[in-house]
Write a protein that holds these residues in place. Structure first.
Motif, short mmCIF file in Angstrom:
data_model
loop_
_atom_site.label_atom_id
_atom_site.label_comp_id
_atom_site.label_asym_id
_atom_site.label_seq_id
_atom_site.Cartn_x
_atom_site.Cartn_y
_atom_site.Cartn_z
N GLU A 43 32.03 42.53 49.35
CA GLU A 43 31.67 41.47 48.41
C GLU A 43 31.48 42.07 47.02
O GLU A 43 30.74 43.04 46.85
CB GLU A 43 30.40 40.76 48.85
N ARG A 96 30.11 40.96 43.35
CA ARG A 96 29.30 39.92 42.72
C ARG A 96 29.23 40.15 41.22
O ARG A 96 28.61 41.12 40.77
CB ARG A 96 27.89 39.90 43.30
N HIS A 97 29.92 39.31 40.47
CA HIS A 97 29.86 39.33 39.01
C HIS A 97 30.11 40.74 38.45
O HIS A 97 29.42 41.20 37.55
CB HIS A 97 28.50 38.82 38.52
N ASN A 123 34.15 37.93 41.02
CA ASN A 123 33.57 37.66 42.33
C ASN A 123 34.69 37.68 43.36
O ASN A 123 35.76 37.10 43.15
CB ASN A 123 32.89 36.29 42.35
N GLY A 134 26.90 43.88 37.59
CA GLY A 134 27.25 43.29 38.87
C GLY A 134 26.93 44.19 40.04
O GLY A 134 26.28 45.24 39.89
#
Length: 242
Positions: free
Chosen positions: A7, A9-10, A25, A60
């Motif tokens: 994953e 994230r940002h 993302n 992030g």
């Protein structure tokens, strides 16, 4: 609920005023295959460097199985299950094919010697290199250097395999042989992210396709639908849609 295997994230990354990742993302689940395309210089290989820890993001988070890996060095992320091939193969040229793979299995995969030897031979069989076990890596053809790059990545026992333009420079027959090998690897349960300019190779092997452009993902979805998207045809293929 089981977290995604990977994953982002940002995630942000810039080199001066050049933005490579602008709040990206992305999720990848177990047993999923993802293809990445984009114009030259779009930052596709840089994205891999962020995932493997060769580069640090400006902002992030990056998670493997729900746990942040930002504090982990590249070798630790490798031990966490992230294996990678590089666009330009750089094997240990004076070492044999077997020794190259054994080294990766021992140091990258943390396998004991006996286990590493057996695993290396198995992987050389999967990648079509058993007849070259004693050949110095520096004397291999381009196709076989690409296969060795794949074998070294597999010998680290990845749950997530990152392939960076591994089909580049191959003939069409060689690309088809590579596609068959990648399909076999996927059937073994390894998740995959493949950066490639040879789009039909991706269409034959991945479940999803994303397009990276200007530090952002332009499209994400079914590979054939993504390739038909007007913005993708305009930016990536350089044609105006009908």
């Amino acid at each position: 609920m089981t977290p995604p295997l990977l994953e982002l994230r940002h995630v942000c990354k810039a080199f001066g005023k050049v933005v490579i990742a602008d709040g990206i993302n992305l999720t990848l689940n177990e047993n999923e295959g993802l293809g990445i395309i984009g114009p030259n210089g779009a930052g596709k290989s840089t994205l891999f460097n962020l995932i493997t820890g060769d580069l640090s993001p400006n902002g992030g988070d990056i998670l493997i199985s729900g746990k942040s890996v930002l504090s982990q060095r590249p070798h630790q992320r490798c031990r966490s299950g992230v294996g990678r091939s590089y666009q330009i193969p750089h094997p240990f040229g004076k070492m044999s094919v077997f020794e190259n793979v054994l080294t990766a299995a021992t140091f990258g995969g943390a396998a004991a010697m006996g286990e590493a030897e057996a695993m290396s031979l198995e992987i050389l069989g999967v990648t079509g290199l058993l007849n070259d076990v004693n050949t110095p890596a520096g004397k291999l053809t381009l196709l076989k250097r690409k296969r060795l790059e794949l074998a070294r990545a597999l010998s680290t026992r990845p749950r997530l395999l990152l392939l960076d333009e591994i089909a580049g420079g191959l003939t069409e027959a060689e690309v088809q042989a590579l596609i068959s090998t990648i399909r076999d690897i996927r059937r073994s349960g390894v998740s995959l992210i493949w950066i490639e300019h040879i789009v039909h190779a991706l269409l034959a092997t991945v479940d999803r396709l994303v397009v990276l452009n200007g530090g952002m993902f332009l499209a994400d979805g079914d590979p054939h639908e993504v390739m038909r998207a007007p913005d993708v045809q305009r930016i990536y293929m350089g044609v105006e849609p009908a």
